[in-house]
Design an enzyme around this catalytic site. Sequence first.
Site, short mmCIF file in Angstrom:
data_model
loop_
_atom_site.label_atom_id
_atom_site.label_comp_id
_atom_site.label_asym_id
_atom_site.label_seq_id
_atom_site.Cartn_x
_atom_site.Cartn_y
_atom_site.Cartn_z
N ARG A 86 -9.86 0.97 8.31
CA ARG A 86 -9.42 -0.34 8.21
C ARG A 86 -10.26 -1.08 9.16
O ARG A 86 -10.34 -2.25 9.71
CB ARG A 86 -8.23 -0.40 9.27
CG ARG A 86 -6.94 -0.30 8.49
CD ARG A 86 -5.93 -0.36 9.72
NE ARG A 86 -4.90 -1.22 9.74
CZ ARG A 86 -3.74 -0.73 9.27
NH1 ARG A 86 -3.54 0.17 8.56
NH2 ARG A 86 -2.76 -1.71 8.88
N ARG A 127 11.68 -6.09 4.51
CA ARG A 127 11.46 -4.41 4.36
C ARG A 127 12.36 -3.99 5.28
O ARG A 127 12.88 -4.22 6.42
CB ARG A 127 10.02 -4.37 4.97
CG ARG A 127 9.89 -2.74 5.09
CD ARG A 127 8.47 -2.44 5.11
NE ARG A 127 7.94 -2.73 6.04
CZ ARG A 127 6.41 -2.68 6.49
NH1 ARG A 127 5.83 -2.13 5.43
NH2 ARG A 127 6.01 -3.09 7.27
N ARG A 162 -0.85 -9.38 12.85
CA ARG A 162 -1.41 -8.29 12.15
C ARG A 162 -2.29 -8.97 10.84
O ARG A 162 -3.42 -8.30 10.48
CB ARG A 162 -0.30 -7.13 11.44
CG ARG A 162 0.34 -6.28 12.42
CD ARG A 162 1.69 -5.96 11.80
NE ARG A 162 1.81 -5.23 10.94
CZ ARG A 162 2.88 -4.86 10.09
NH1 ARG A 162 3.98 -5.34 10.52
NH2 ARG A 162 2.74 -3.96 9.12
N ARG A 209 11.06 -2.33 10.76
CA ARG A 209 10.30 -1.64 11.65
C ARG A 209 9.93 -2.68 13.12
O ARG A 209 10.10 -3.87 12.84
CB ARG A 209 9.02 -1.41 10.99
CG ARG A 209 8.47 -0.10 10.86
CD ARG A 209 7.27 0.01 9.82
NE ARG A 209 6.18 -0.70 10.13
CZ ARG A 209 5.07 -0.57 9.44
NH1 ARG A 209 4.90 0.11 8.29
NH2 ARG A 209 3.89 -1.23 9.79
N LYS A 259 0.88 -1.23 0.00
CA LYS A 259 -0.03 -0.01 -0.05
C LYS A 259 0.88 1.22 -0.09
O LYS A 259 0.63 2.12 -0.71
CB LYS A 259 -0.83 0.12 1.12
CG LYS A 259 -1.84 -1.04 1.39
CD LYS A 259 -2.89 -0.81 2.44
CE LYS A 259 -2.19 -0.94 3.93
NZ LYS A 259 -1.35 -2.25 4.40
P1 AP5 Z 1 4.94 -1.63 1.95
O1 AP5 Z 1 4.38 -0.64 0.50
O2 AP5 Z 1 5.55 -1.01 2.96
O3 AP5 Z 1 3.64 -2.38 2.36
P2 AP5 Z 1 2.28 -1.53 3.18
O4 AP5 Z 1 0.97 -2.32 2.49
O5 AP5 Z 1 2.29 -0.34 3.36
O6 AP5 Z 1 2.55 -2.36 4.87
P3 AP5 Z 1 2.45 -1.81 6.07
O7 AP5 Z 1 3.29 -2.94 6.83
O8 AP5 Z 1 2.48 -0.39 6.09
O9 AP5 Z 1 0.84 -2.24 6.17
P4 AP5 Z 1 0.21 -2.05 7.59
O10 AP5 Z 1 -1.19 -1.88 7.13
O11 AP5 Z 1 0.28 -3.23 8.57
O12 AP5 Z 1 0.85 -0.76 8.54
P5 AP5 Z 1 0.24 0.63 8.63
O13 AP5 Z 1 1.82 1.36 8.71
O14 AP5 Z 1 -0.43 1.19 7.75
O15 AP5 Z 1 5.51 -2.92 1.32
C1 AP5 Z 1 6.13 -4.01 2.12
C2 AP5 Z 1 7.30 -4.52 1.60
O16 AP5 Z 1 7.24 -5.04 0.42
C3 AP5 Z 1 8.26 -3.46 1.57
O17 AP5 Z 1 9.72 -3.76 1.88
C4 AP5 Z 1 8.24 -3.01 -0.03
O18 AP5 Z 1 9.47 -2.69 -0.68
C5 AP5 Z 1 8.00 -4.58 -0.44
N1 AP5 Z 1 6.97 -4.42 -1.69
C6 AP5 Z 1 6.16 -3.61 -2.17
N2 AP5 Z 1 5.43 -4.00 -3.36
C7 AP5 Z 1 6.12 -5.20 -3.77
C8 AP5 Z 1 6.01 -6.07 -4.76
N3 AP5 Z 1 4.97 -5.72 -5.63
N4 AP5 Z 1 6.84 -7.14 -4.89
C9 AP5 Z 1 7.74 -7.30 -3.80
N5 AP5 Z 1 8.07 -6.61 -2.79
C10 AP5 Z 1 7.19 -5.66 -2.77
O19 AP5 Z 1 0.02 0.58 10.27
C11 AP5 Z 1 0.77 0.18 11.26
C12 AP5 Z 1 0.05 -0.16 12.55
O20 AP5 Z 1 -0.73 1.21 12.76
C13 AP5 Z 1 -1.31 -1.01 12.51
O21 AP5 Z 1 -0.78 -2.35 12.72
C14 AP5 Z 1 -2.00 -0.51 13.52
O22 AP5 Z 1 -1.79 -0.72 14.73
C15 AP5 Z 1 -2.07 1.20 13.24
N6 AP5 Z 1 -2.89 1.62 12.49
C16 AP5 Z 1 -2.57 2.27 11.41
N7 AP5 Z 1 -3.78 2.66 10.65
C17 AP5 Z 1 -4.77 2.31 11.51
C18 AP5 Z 1 -6.03 2.54 11.40
N8 AP5 Z 1 -6.45 3.20 10.30
N9 AP5 Z 1 -6.91 1.94 12.40
C19 AP5 Z 1 -6.28 1.62 13.61
N10 AP5 Z 1 -5.01 1.31 13.57
C20 AP5 Z 1 -4.32 1.72 12.59
MG MG Z 2 2.63 0.98 4.78
#
Ligand code: AP5
Ligand code: MG
Length: 214
Positions: A88, A127, A171, A160, A13
């Site tokens: 989410r 990552r 997760r 991270r 994402k």
């Molecule tokens: P990346 O682009 O970093 O993936 P992502 O989908 O952004 O993954 P996140 O871990 O950031 O998602 P998340 O939803 O768990 O975390 P968030 O920060 O939102 O890609 C991942 C890896 O793969 C990278 O190394 C990249 O280079 C690689 N990659 C990408 N595309 C690829 C491809 N096509 N092929 C191969 N490799 C690839 O949330 C973190 C925490 O915050 C949550 O757990 C929760 O506690 C809290 N939080 C955030 N938002 C909310 C909300 N709305 N409500 C409640 N809690 C929330």
């Molecule tokens: Mg992300």
Amino acid sequence: MRLIMLGAPGAGKGTQAKRIADKYTIPHISTGDIFRANIKNETELGMKAKTYMDKGLLVPDDLVVDIVADRLNQRDCDKGFILDGFPRTIPQAKALDEALQVMDITLDYVINVDVPDEAIVKRMAGRRACSVCGATYHLKHNPPKKEDQCDVCHGTLIQRDDDKEETVLKRLTVYHEQTKPLIDYYTKKDELVTVDGTRDIDLVTEEIIRLLGD
Ligand code: AP5
Ligand code: MG
Ligand code: ZN
């Protein structure tokens, strides 16, 4: 262009949202990045959020909804925005619907980046994120030019806290229980488009841009 990026943790994402935001010159709003910035600055919100994030749990809806509503009311969102990691849960999606209604605007697309769980667990181990600007890399699929150093700001790259395998598995469970129902929610509203997130990063971007149009 008003967009939501939906998908499992690690689906890509953030990677795609940044590229789409650059292409359409709209702000990239990641609730995860907002929480991580608050943790870094040791704010009250950050300290609260951290207790949930470290366990792989979602931060409670009431801590998230107002932050996003405030952000969407800032001037730079006039031309559009891309939300990454929000909504989410169904209550968050309903709260967003209400906020958009008050602002008298509608969403264009909800982009669902589809990646199976097995691929995600493998991906997350590789990552790395910049400790200064938050840019994301992958040791194999998107390596930095210099090992352990951010291409953009030369900050140090770190893993991270929530990317440990057991936290990633938690997760994923939380995603299936609380976030996946949004696929149905936005399908019914006829706003959902799905892309295959297992393909090369560039190919995924191309497919999204093809679906959204110029
Ligand atoms: P990346 O682009 O970093 O993936 P992502 O989908 O952004 O993954 P996140 O871990 O950031 O998602 P998340 O939803 O768990 O975390 P968030 O920060 O939102 O890609 C991942 C890896 O793969 C990278 O190394 C990249 O280079 C690689 N990659 C990408 N595309 C690829 C491809 N096509 N092929 C191969 N490799 C690839 O949330 C973190 C925490 O915050 C949550 O757990 C929760 O506690 C809290 N939080 C955030 N938002 C909310 C909300 N709305 N409500 C409640 N809690 C929330
Ligand atoms: Mg992300
Ligand atoms: Zn950086």
